[in-house]
Enzyme design. Structure first.
Site, PDB file in Angstrom:
ATOM      1  CE  LYS A 222      -6.507  -1.354   2.509  1.00  7.10           C
ATOM      2  NZ  LYS A 222      -5.222  -2.015   2.798  1.00  7.10           N
TER       3      LYS A 222
ATOM      4  CG  ASP B  95      -2.011  -0.921   0.968  1.00  5.29           C
ATOM      5  OD1 ASP B  95      -1.953  -1.965   0.465  1.00  5.29           O
ATOM      6  OD2 ASP B  95      -2.980  -0.902   1.959  1.00  5.29           O
TER       7      ASP B  95
ATOM      8  CE  LYS C 195      -5.291   1.903   2.489  1.00  8.91           C
ATOM      9  NZ  LYS C 195      -4.091   1.309   2.862  1.00  8.91           N
TER      10      LYS C 195
END
Lengths: 223, 223
Positions: free
Chosen positions: A183, A92, A154
Site C-alpha cells: 500500500k 492499518d 504500507k
C-alpha cells in the site's frame, strides 16, 4: 494503458484530527458511489461507518498506534480488538520505529504478529513510515511484516516528514514479490501519481483525493 | 524579574516518532540534572523511565490518544491504565476534537472523567489543540476539563498546525482562575518565550528545549 477503474484499489481516507461524524457520513456515501476498496477513518467512527456501509462492498478500515507508533504492544492489540469488534475489517497499524531503528526486528515482528492475531479475519496493513528508514532496513522490516502474517506492507502514515515514493514502493514490491500487498500512501493527489504508484507495484493506494483521481481517470478513458 | 528556576515547571519532552530508548535514557539523566518537573515520553518507554527515575523528584509523564485524539474512549482508558500500571504519574490526553467541534461537550467531558478515573492518583492534563478552536469553544472546553477533575488544561500537542499562543494561555488561565493548572506546549524554544508564557498564566511548560531554556535563564540571572 491501465483500463481498470482505480477506485477498486483506493482506500478513501479521512484521518484529520478534526474529522467529524458528518464528514465520515459523506465519505461513506462517496465510497459506495465510486466503488472504493474501503474507507480509512478514525477508530471512534468505526461503528458509524459499519452501520452506513452494511451490505455494501466497501470495507471499513481504521488505524492503530497511529501515527506515531510508540504505544505499547498491549495498547495496539486492545485498539485492534476494539476496532474489529466494532466492525472494522481492515487495520492499518504503525510499527514502533524506535525499536526498528535500534535493530530490534524480532520485537517489531512479534508486535505485528500479536496485532494480526487480535485482528482475526481483518486484514492488517503495516506502516513502516519509510521516511525514517534506509533501504536495507525497509527490506528487513518488509520481511518481518510477511513473517508475521500481515496482508500488506504500507509506506507511510501521511503525517510524517515524507510520504510515499516510487522508489520505496518498487523496493517493497520487489521484496514481497506478490506474497502480500503493497500500500502506497502519503501525498498521492492525482491520477498520474496514482498510475505511477500502481506501475511501481502498489496494490492499494491510500489517499484523501480518491474522487478527483477517479474523475481524472474517467476523463482519460473518455468515460 | 522571575527568580525561580523555570526547570521546576518544565516537562522535559521527547515525543518524536523515532525516539529511541537511548534518547529516553539521556532525557531522564538531563531531567534529574536540571530538576525538571517531569519527562514527557512515548508510553512504550514508561517502564524504562520509571526505573531510571526511581527515587528522584522527576515525574514520569506520557501521552494518551496522542496526537490525533480520535481513538474511542475505551482505548484512552486502557492506555491510561496501562501507563499508570507501568509507572506514569502524569498523563497528557488529547480530547476528541470532532466531538468538541460538533458541540458534544458532554461527551468530551465524560471521556475526560473516565480517563481521570483510570489515572487514579496520576495527574491528567487535557490537550484541547487550540489551533482548531474558537475562543468561546476553548472556554467551554476548559470548563469541561475542570468539571471532569483533570489537573491541567493544555494548549497543544505540538503536532498540529499551531502551537501555544500567549492569547490562548491568558484565556485559559482567566477561565480556570487558579482552580487547575495551565500547560503551554508547542513551539516554546527559548527562555524569553517561556518567561512570557509564565507571565500569561501558564503553570507548566512542555518543551524539548528545556535545557537551553534553563541555561539562558541562568545566564540572565548571572548564575
Amino acid at each position: 494503458m491501465i483500463l481498470q477503474n482505480p477506485a477498486r484499489v483506493i482506500d478513501h481516507t479521512l484521518l484529520k484530527p478534526d474529522a467529524s461524524a458528518d464528514q465520515v457520513r459523506n465519505l461513506c456515501e462517496e465510497a459506495v458511489e465510486y466503488g472504493f476498496a474501503s474507507v480509512c477513518i478514525p477508530s471512534v467512527y468505526v461503528p458509524l461507518a459499519t452501520d452506513l456501509l452494511y451490505g455494501s462492498e466497501v470495507a471499513v478500515g481504521t488505524v492503530v498506534g497511529f501515527p506515531l507508533g510508540y504505544v505499547p504492544t498491549a495498547v495496539k492489540v486492545f485498539e485492534t480488538a476494539e476496532a474489529v469488534a466494532r466492525g472494522a475489517s481492515e487495520i492499518d497499524m504503525v510499527i514502533h520505529l524506535g525499536a526498528a531503528l535500534a535493530g530490534d526486528h524480532a520485537d517489531v515482528e512479534d508486535e505485528i504478529r500479536q496485532v494480526v492475531r487480535a485482528a482475526e479475519k481483518a486484514k492488517v496493513k503495516v506502516i513502516l513510515e519509510c521516511c525514517y528508514l534506509d533501504d536495507p532496513r525497509k527490506q528487513t522490516l518488509a520481511g518481518c511484516v510477511m513473517n508475521a502474517g500481515a496482508a500488506y506492507v504500507k509506506t507511510s502514515t501521511g503525517f510524517g516528514p515524507g510520504g510515499a515514493t516510487l522508489a520505496d514502493v518498487a523496493l517493497l514490491a520487489q521484496m514481497v514479490a506478490g506474497r502480500i500487498g503493497v500500500k502506497a500512501a502519503g501525498g498521492i493527489r492525482d491520477w498520474e501519481a496514482c498510475r505511477q504508484f500502481l506501475a511501481a507495484g502498489a496494490t492499494r493506494i491510500g489517499t484523501s483525493a480518491g474522487m478527483s483521481i477517479v474523475d481524472q481517470w474517467r476523463r482519460e478513458q473518455g468515460l
